[in-house]
Design an enzyme around this catalytic site. Structure first.
Site, PDB file in Angstrom:
ATOM      1  N   HIS A   1       0.809  -1.216   0.000  1.00 21.30           N
ATOM      2  CA  HIS A   1       0.000   0.000   0.000  1.00 21.30           C
ATOM      3  C   HIS A   1       0.845   1.271   0.000  1.00 21.30           C
ATOM      4  O   HIS A   1       0.414   2.296  -0.541  1.00 21.30           O
ATOM      5  CB  HIS A   1      -0.973  -0.037   1.169  1.00 21.30           C
ATOM      6  CG  HIS A   1      -2.019  -1.089   1.004  1.00 21.30           C
ATOM      7  ND1 HIS A   1      -2.581  -1.781   2.057  1.00 21.30           N
ATOM      8  CD2 HIS A   1      -2.599  -1.591  -0.119  1.00 21.30           C
ATOM      9  CE1 HIS A   1      -3.461  -2.648   1.598  1.00 21.30           C
ATOM     10  NE2 HIS A   1      -3.478  -2.555   0.283  1.00 21.30           N
TER      11      HIS A   1
ATOM     12  N   HIS B   1      -8.075  -8.048  -7.911  1.00 23.46           N
ATOM     13  CA  HIS B   1      -8.434  -8.884  -6.759  1.00 23.46           C
ATOM     14  C   HIS B   1      -8.715  -7.952  -5.578  1.00 23.46           C
ATOM     15  O   HIS B   1      -7.893  -7.781  -4.682  1.00 23.46           O
ATOM     16  CB  HIS B   1      -7.310  -9.865  -6.412  1.00 23.46           C
ATOM     17  CG  HIS B   1      -7.002 -10.856  -7.491  1.00 23.46           C
ATOM     18  ND1 HIS B   1      -6.314 -10.517  -8.639  1.00 23.46           N
ATOM     19  CD2 HIS B   1      -7.302 -12.173  -7.615  1.00 23.46           C
ATOM     20  CE1 HIS B   1      -6.194 -11.594  -9.418  1.00 23.46           C
ATOM     21  NE2 HIS B   1      -6.787 -12.598  -8.813  1.00 23.46           N
TER      22      HIS B   1
ATOM     23  N   ASP C   1     -13.875 -13.257 -11.978  1.00 25.70           N
ATOM     24  CA  ASP C   1     -12.439 -13.467 -12.089  1.00 25.70           C
ATOM     25  C   ASP C   1     -11.784 -12.243 -12.719  1.00 25.70           C
ATOM     26  O   ASP C   1     -12.032 -11.927 -13.884  1.00 25.70           O
ATOM     27  CB  ASP C   1     -12.182 -14.715 -12.944  1.00 25.70           C
ATOM     28  CG  ASP C   1     -10.722 -15.116 -13.000  1.00 25.70           C
ATOM     29  OD1 ASP C   1      -9.846 -14.236 -12.897  1.00 25.70           O
ATOM     30  OD2 ASP C   1     -10.449 -16.322 -13.151  1.00 25.70           O
TER      31      ASP C   1
ATOM     32  N   ASP D   1      -3.057  -8.472  -7.379  1.00 23.39           N
ATOM     33  CA  ASP D   1      -2.691  -8.930  -6.027  1.00 23.39           C
ATOM     34  C   ASP D   1      -3.508 -10.177  -5.695  1.00 23.39           C
ATOM     35  O   ASP D   1      -4.416 -10.133  -4.877  1.00 23.39           O
ATOM     36  CB  ASP D   1      -2.960  -7.799  -5.024  1.00 23.39           C
ATOM     37  CG  ASP D   1      -2.758  -8.233  -3.589  1.00 23.39           C
ATOM     38  OD1 ASP D   1      -1.982  -9.166  -3.361  1.00 23.39           O
ATOM     39  OD2 ASP D   1      -3.400  -7.637  -2.699  1.00 23.39           O
TER      40      ASP D   1
END
Length: 285
Positions: free
Chosen positions: A18, A41, A142, A168
């Protein structure tokens, strides 16, 4: 898929990821033109620290909470801590913002984000979080497959030239994940060649990721940068010893922006034998 990020929110891997993510977004904001972020993700977007999952592992105590206790840190780290604190009451840390929420905090009126999440309950939480934010689209499914429909990005029929694709995944089966990432990167760059791509990867034993890094660097990109933090030597393949971020098409002099974070992370989050690495695998032309 059984992975739940709530067990790990705010740990040393989230800290590195982050810090880098926010530094990338700040680089985009130096220009007035809009940018687009695709988070493949996304998770649930916000993680309550009183949850059973978080209390079971307490990984946040060896991550962001250690940094919160420091009186002085590099600017790029302070920027991250302010973003975490912005999602909490003054003087308290009750929740940890995931990557989609940190991105949303950074978006301007002209910027856009699409966040993907495969697990239905996590996707539902993500949709609820951004139900009233017209800049953010949440897509259940997905993320690797959805990028085909979401790239190149457009707003009102006009293409957005700049932006970030953040990958990620949970890495439940690492040997299967890396080929999917490489395919996703190849498709992203074919559809949106100027995109900056950021891939988070776990490090148990560093030698196991070298093949992936070589393959990724061979893609048609202007530059490739790795930013890594090992909290301990990578002697054990059974634990997460560290993590890294691979940045393709990194912003100009991005290494100078994020570099000062690494000694601070090693000092405050590292154990004996901790190390960092900042390498241009493909130097900007």
């Amino acid at each position: 898929m059984n992975y739940r990020h709530a067990f790990h929110a705010g740990n040393h891997a989230d800290v590195l990821k982050h810090i880098v993510q926010l530094a990338l977004l700040d680089a985009f904001k130096r220009k007035d033109s809009p940018f687009f972020v695709l988070d493949t993700h996304g998770g649930r977007g916000r993680y309550l620290l009183a949850s059973e999952e978080s209390r079971k592992t307490l990984e946040i105590e060896d991550g962001v909470m250690r940094l919160m206790a420091q009186p002085s840190l590099p600017e790029v780290v302070e920027r991250y801590l302010k973003a975490v604190q912005a999602d909490n009451p003054v003087g308290a840390l009750l929740a940890y913002p995931g990557s989609p929420l940190l991105t949303a905090q950074s978006l301007r009126a002209q910027d856009r984000m699409a966040a993907c999440e495969l697990q239905p309950d996590e996707a539902a939480a993500l949709k609820a979080l951004f139900a009233h934010d017209a800049r953010v689209g949440v897509h259940e499914g997905d993320g690797y497959q959805l990028l085909r429909a979401l790239l190149p990005p457009k707003v009102n029929g006009s293409k957005i030239g700049r932006g970030l694709v953040l990958i990620d995944p949970p890495y439940e089966v690492q040997d299967a994940e890396y080929p999917r990432i490489l395919t996703a990167l190849s498709e992203t760059l074919a559809r949106w060649p100027q995109a900056t791509c950021a891939v988070w990867f776990p490090i148990k034993q560093r030698r196991t990721i070298l093949h992936f890094l070589r393959k990724a660097t061979a893609l048609p990109v202007k530059s490739a940068l790795t930013i890594e933090f090992l909290v301990r030597p990578d002697e054990s393949p059974l634990r997460l010893n560290g993590s890294g971020m691979l940045i393709l098409n990194a912003p100009f002099q991005f290494d100078r922006t994020v570099g000062p974070a690494l000694p601070a992370l090693r000092k405050h989050l590292g154990e004996a034998g901790a190390s960092t690495r900042l390498d241009w695998l493909k130097t900007p032309v």
